[in-house]
Design a protein around this motif. Structure first.
Motif: not given
Length: 214
Positions: A25-28, A73-79, A194-210
């Motif tokens: 929901a946050g990534v969308l 496109c790819g895996s995205i990590r939400w921390r 894939e659980r590793g090598n994310p193409v983008r990383c976000f820190k929740g809950p505000a989804f600030r990109e890392e």
């Protein structure tokens, strides 16, 4: 991926827990914000859960849609610390964004009397004629709740026709995703997230990109 003006994507939580559904929901929402800033129209069909979204089918329209999609496109990590399980130690949650084939799929027929049109003032990037008239159009298919927008034409009448075309495209993309799920292809996408090598990383809950390397 060519620089197509229409691209279809699947955002999926895979077989992940509720935290991954929150991440979808946050990534969308972040994708929607970025698409608006880039002058692209984004239409989405959502599969909601009590925690967020199991998945979402997205159709992007506009020049540079494929270039935009390639960055997602790819895996995205939400921390983020889990809000569903406060004592859970895990803080990294992974979801996937996959390209869907842009093929013609036999979906449900849209009857004109089932569609409601709403005009609004186009805003953001996209041309000198935006913000001058209320010519942008949002079409809503009442039986399904699906919506599609069109804003690049000067004529409201032409934007209505374009919004209808995009409503058909969104319904077709959802039907294609449903077909793949029935055939097991969709589950394969879920399982290969894939659980590793994310193409983008976000820190929740505000989804600030890392940075992806963090």
């Amino acid at each position: 991926m060519s620089n197509s003006t229409e691209v279809r994507l699947l955002i999926t939580s895979g077989n992940g827990p509720g935290e991954c559904q929150q991440a979808v929901a946050g990534v969308l929402q972040r994708m929607q914000d970025d698409a608006d800033a880039a002058g692209l129209d984004l239409d989405a069909s959502k599969t909601p859960t009590r925690h967020g979204l199991k998945s979402a089918v997205v159709v992007l329209h506009g020049a540079g849609a494929a270039t935009f999609a390639a960055r997602w496109c790819g895996s995205i990590r939400w921390r983020a610390k889990s809000t569903l399980r406060p004592h859970h130690k895990r803080a990294n949650w992974f979801i996937g964004v996959f390209a869907l084939k842009n093929t013609k799929t036999q979906g449900a027929t849209i009857q004109p009397h089932e569609v409601t049109f709403e005009s609004f003032r186009a805003g953001g990037p996209g041309g000198q004629h935006q913000n001058t008239t209320d010519s942008a159009v949002r079409a809503t298919h009442r039986p399904t709740g699906l919506t599609a927008t069109a804003r690049e034409m000067r004529s409201q009448h032409r934007n209505k026709a374009l919004a209808m075309e995009r409503l058909h495209a969104l319904m077709s993309a959802q039907a294609a995703a449903d077909d793949e799920e029935r055939k097991g292809d969709q589950n394969q996408l879920h399982n290969t997230l894939e659980r590793g090598n994310p193409v983008r990383c976000f820190k929740g809950p505000a989804f600030r990109e890392e940075g992806a390397g963090q």
